[in-house]
Enzyme design. Structure first.
Site, PDB file in Angstrom:
ATOM      1  N   SER A  23       0.809  -1.219   0.000  1.00  0.00           N
ATOM      2  CA  SER A  23       0.000   0.000   0.000  1.00  0.00           C
ATOM      3  C   SER A  23       0.844   1.271   0.000  1.00  0.00           C
ATOM      4  O   SER A  23       1.592   1.527  -0.924  1.00  0.00           O
ATOM      5  CB  SER A  23      -0.971  -0.017   1.180  1.00  0.00           C
ATOM      6  N   HIS A  24       0.750   2.046   1.081  1.00  0.00           N
ATOM      7  CA  HIS A  24       1.400   3.345   1.164  1.00  0.00           C
ATOM      8  C   HIS A  24       2.816   3.258   1.735  1.00  0.00           C
ATOM      9  O   HIS A  24       3.467   4.292   1.910  1.00  0.00           O
ATOM     10  CB  HIS A  24       0.564   4.270   2.042  1.00  0.00           C
ATOM     11  N   ASP A  52      -0.749   1.630  -4.136  1.00  0.00           N
ATOM     12  CA  ASP A  52      -1.594   0.713  -4.895  1.00  0.00           C
ATOM     13  C   ASP A  52      -2.892   1.339  -5.374  1.00  0.00           C
ATOM     14  O   ASP A  52      -3.766   0.648  -5.901  1.00  0.00           O
ATOM     15  CB  ASP A  52      -1.883  -0.543  -4.078  1.00  0.00           C
ATOM     16  N   ASP A  72      -5.425   2.923  -3.745  1.00  0.00           N
ATOM     17  CA  ASP A  72      -6.697   2.859  -3.020  1.00  0.00           C
ATOM     18  C   ASP A  72      -6.895   4.018  -2.040  1.00  0.00           C
ATOM     19  O   ASP A  72      -7.938   4.094  -1.394  1.00  0.00           O
ATOM     20  CB  ASP A  72      -6.855   1.508  -2.311  1.00  0.00           C
ATOM     21  N   ARG A  73      -5.925   4.918  -1.958  1.00  0.00           N
ATOM     22  CA  ARG A  73      -6.065   6.073  -1.067  1.00  0.00           C
ATOM     23  C   ARG A  73      -6.008   7.370  -1.865  1.00  0.00           C
ATOM     24  O   ARG A  73      -5.549   7.395  -3.003  1.00  0.00           O
ATOM     25  CB  ARG A  73      -4.977   6.069   0.003  1.00  0.00           C
ATOM     26  N   LYS A 121     -11.345   0.365  -1.190  1.00  0.00           N
ATOM     27  CA  LYS A 121     -11.289   1.815  -1.278  1.00  0.00           C
ATOM     28  C   LYS A 121     -10.668   2.176  -2.608  1.00  0.00           C
ATOM     29  O   LYS A 121      -9.940   1.395  -3.206  1.00  0.00           O
ATOM     30  CB  LYS A 121     -10.515   2.401  -0.105  1.00  0.00           C
TER      31      LYS A 121
END
Length: 543
Positions: free
Chosen positions: A113-114, A279, A281-282, A376
Site C-alpha cells: 500500500s502506502h 496501490d 486505493d487512497r 477503497k
C-alpha cells in the site's frame, strides 16, 4: 512442464494483518517465504483446482518476480484461468473490479500500500475473495492456520511468461490473460460520473495537479484525467510507476506529498490538488489554501454524492471506520439513512456493501469508496470531487466551508508514533485498558470523561464479533481520543492516537486544528501516561 512438489516447513510470522501479509522485501525473497503463504492460501480456500483468479500489483520491487511465482503455483495447483495486469501493474480497486467483472474466485494483490518500496523497504500480498474485497477475518484465520501446518507446496518448472504481451498465453493447462490495467476500470468510471460535465470544466480553464507519487495510478491518471477528460498535459506528475517510488514514500498526506501541499498553499495553486498512494486505493484532496481531511472528505462526498449520476437516487447508508471522525454520521442523520461504525480495515465494509446496507464508506487513513467495487478507491474519490465541482461551480474551500456551516466541524488529527518497541506499546495499551471501567465521570485535564471502552464490533450481517479494536475515550465537550496499534507497519509497533473535537455550526469553525485539539491531546497524554510508557510524546507524523 513439470509440477514440483516441494517439501517445506512452517515459517514464523505469517499472520495476515488488516491488509494481508506485509514484511520487508528481503524477507519475502527468502526461500519459500512467499511460496508458503500462497500455498497456504490455496489450501485455506479449498484448493485452486478449476478456479479463476486475478493477479496484479503496484509495481514495487519484487512485484514481477512474485507474480511469476504465483502464476506457476496457480498452475501447479490446478487453476483454470488467471487474469494479470500488463507488466504486473494493477491498482487495488481495478483488481477488485476485475474479480467482480469476470466472476473470478478471488485474486492476489501484491502491494504494501502506502509503505515505501525497494529491496530494503516493504512488500506485501493479500488475498481478495469472490466479492472483490479483502479476505474476511474468518478466512485470514484459516490462511494463518495453514501456514502453521504446511508440509509441501506445488509449483511448476517453466520459463517466465511475457507479462508485457497483451492477450492469452498458456501455462500448462492454465490460461493466462494479460490485460490493459486501465481499460475496464476506465469503462466503470464512465458509468459512474458525468464525464461530459467534467470535460467541459477542464475546457473552461479549470486547473488541477494530480501527484501519482511514482506509484500505480500514474497510467490511470494519464489515461482518464489527461486523456478521457481533457485535462492539460502535465496535470499528472510523477506518473511513471517505479520499483522504489522514486525513493519517495507513496502515502498521500501533507507530510509525504509535501511538494503538492507547498504548491496548493502558494499563489500559483491550481483549482484542485490530489494524490494517490502505492496501490491506488487512497487519496488526498487539497483546494487552494485548503487541505481537506479524509474524514471531512467522506462527509462532503456523502452530502453531495447525488450530484453524480451513479448516486442520483440517493445513498443506502454510510459506513466509517471507528477512528474516523463522526462528520459522516451527521450527514447520514440528515439524509435519513443508516450510519455504521466498523473496525479499521476495509474488509469490515464488505458485508455492509454486499447486503446493500451502505453505498459509501471511508477511513481516516485516506481511503474512500463506494459499492462500485469492494476496495477503497483513490481515483474514484478524486473523480467524484471533480463531478461535484463541475456541478456546484464553487471552489473546494467554498464547498468545505459551506459543509461546516451546515453540519458543524469535527476538528481532527492523527498522531503516528512509529517503530515503538512492541513491548512498550503493548504495555501502554494494556495499562490503558485496565483503567477503562473507572474512567467515566473522571476529570482529566479539566475535561469530564463521558464514556470509555475497548471497541468491539458486532457485524449486523453475519453476526461475527471483532474485539479489541481500539480504546475509545469520549468527553462531555464533544471531544474524543482513540488509541490503537496499527497493523500496517513492518518493524516494531506503530501506535496511533486519533484526536477529535466537535464544534457545532454555531461555534468556531475556523480555528487551527492543533489549537482546537489542545485540551483533548493533553488529556490523552495524561490518561495514557505516554511519556513514561513509550518515552516520548512527539509523534513521527501528524496528519
Amino acid at each position: 512442464m513439470r509440477i514440483e512438489v516441494r517439501p517445506t516447513t512452517p515459517i514464523e510470522g505469517q499472520k495476515p494483518g488488516t491488509s494481508g501479509l506485509r514484511k520487508k522485501t528481503r524477507v519475502f525473497m527468502e526461500r519459500n517465504y512467499l511460496e508458503n503463504f500462497i500455498q497456504a492460501t490455496f489450501d485455506a480456500i479449498g484448493g485452486a483446482s478449476g478456479k479463476r483468479f486475478v493477479v496484479g500489483g503496484d509495481g514495487r520491487y519484487f512485484n514481477k518476480d512474485a507474480i511469476q511465482i504465483i502464476l506457476k503455483m496457480a498452475a501447479a495447483n490446478g487453476a483454470a484461468h488467471v487474469t494479470v495486469g500488463q507488466g504486473g501493474i494493477l491498482s487495488t480497486p481495478a483488481a477488485s473490479h476485475l474479480i467482480r467483472l469476470g466472476k473470478a474466485d478471488g485474486g492476489f494483490i501484491l502491494s504494501a500500500s502506502h509503505n515505501p518500496g525497494g529491496i530494503d523497504e516493504d512488500f506485501g500480498v493479500k488475498y481478495n475473495g469472490q466479492n472483490g474485497g479483502p479476505a474476511p477475518e474468518g478466512l485470514t484465520a484459516k490462511i494463518f492456520d495453514a501456514t502453521l501446518n504446511i508440509k509441501e507446496l506445488k509449483i511448476v518448472e517453466s520459463p517466465d511468461l511475457d507479462l508485457e504481451a497483451l492477450g492469452e498465453q498458456s501455462l500448462g493447462a492454465m490460461s493466462v490473460n494479460v490485460v490493459d490495467p486501465v481499460h475496464s476500470y476506465q469503462e466503470l468510471m464512465e458509468t459512474l460520473f458525468d464525464f461530459d460535465a467534467i470535460r467541459a470544466m477542464f475546457a473552461s480553464g479549470f486547473t488541477m495537479r494530480f501527484d501519482a507519487m511514482h506509484a500505480v495510478t500514474g497510467p490511470y491518471g494519464h489515461a482518464i484525467l489527461e486523456g478521457a477528460l481533457g485535462a492539460p498535459k502535465g496535470t499528472v506528475v510523477n506518473g511513471v510507476p517505479l520499483e522504489d517510488f522514486g525513493k519517495g514514500h507513496p502515502d498521500p498526506n501533507p507530510i509525504w506529498a509535501k511538494d503538492l501541499m507547498d504548491l496548493m498553499m502558494s499563489g500559483d495553486a491550481p483549482d484542485i490538488g490530489a494524490a494517490s498512494d502505492g496501490d491506488g486505493d487512497r487519496n488526498m484532496i487539497v483546494g487552494k489554501g485548503a487541505y481537506v481531511t479524509p474524514s471531512d472528505s467522506l462527509a462532503v462526498l456523502a452530502a453531495n454524492a447525488h450530484l453524480a449520476p451513479a448516486y442520483a437516487k440517493g445513498l443506502a447508508g454510510i459506513a466509517r471506520s471507528m477512528p474516523t471522525s463522526g462528520a459522516s454520521d451527521r450527514v447520514a442523520e440528515k439524509l435519513g439513512v443508516g450510519s455504521y461504525e466498523t473496525p479499521t480495515g476495509w474488509k469490515f465494509f464488505g458485508n455492509l456493501l454486499d447486503s446493500g446496507k451502505v453505498t459509501l464508506c471511508g477511513e481516516e487513513s485516506a481511503g474512500t469508496g463506494s459499492d462500485h467495487v469492494r476496495e477503497k478507491d483513490g481515483l474514484w474519490a478524486i473523480l467524484l470531487w471533480l463531478n461535484i465541482l463541475a456541478v456546484r461551480k464553487q471552489t473546494v474551500k467554498e464547498i468545505v466551508m459551506d459543509h461546516w456551516q451546515t453540519f458543524g466541524r469535527d476538528y481532527y488529527s492523527r498522531y503516528d508514533f512509529e517503530a515503538v518497541a512492541s513491548d512498550r506499546a503493548d504495555a501502554l495499551m494494556g495499562t490503558l485498558r485496565a483503567k477503562l471501567p473507572d474512567l467515566a465521570g473522571q476529570s482529566v485535564n479539566g475535561m469530564i470523561v463521558k464514556s470509555a471502552d475497548d471497541f468491539s464490533y458486532n457485524d449486523p450481517v453475519d453476526g461475527s464479533v471483532s474485539r479489541n479494536q481500539g480504546v475509545r475515550i469520549s468527553f462531555e465537550t464533544g471531544a474524543r481520543a482513540v488509541f490503537r496499534l496499527s497493523g500496517t507497519g513492518t518493524e516494531g509497533a506503530t501506535l496511533r492516537l486519533y484526536l477529535e473535537q466537535y464544534s457545532g455550526s454555531d461555534g468556531a469553525i475556523d480555528l487551527d486544528p492543533q489549537v482546537a485539539l489542545e485540551n483533548v491531546r493533553n488529556a490523552a497524554f495524561d490518561l495514557s501516561d505516554m511519556q513514561s510508557m513509550i518515552g516520548r510524546i512527539e509523534p513521527d507524523v501528524i496528519t
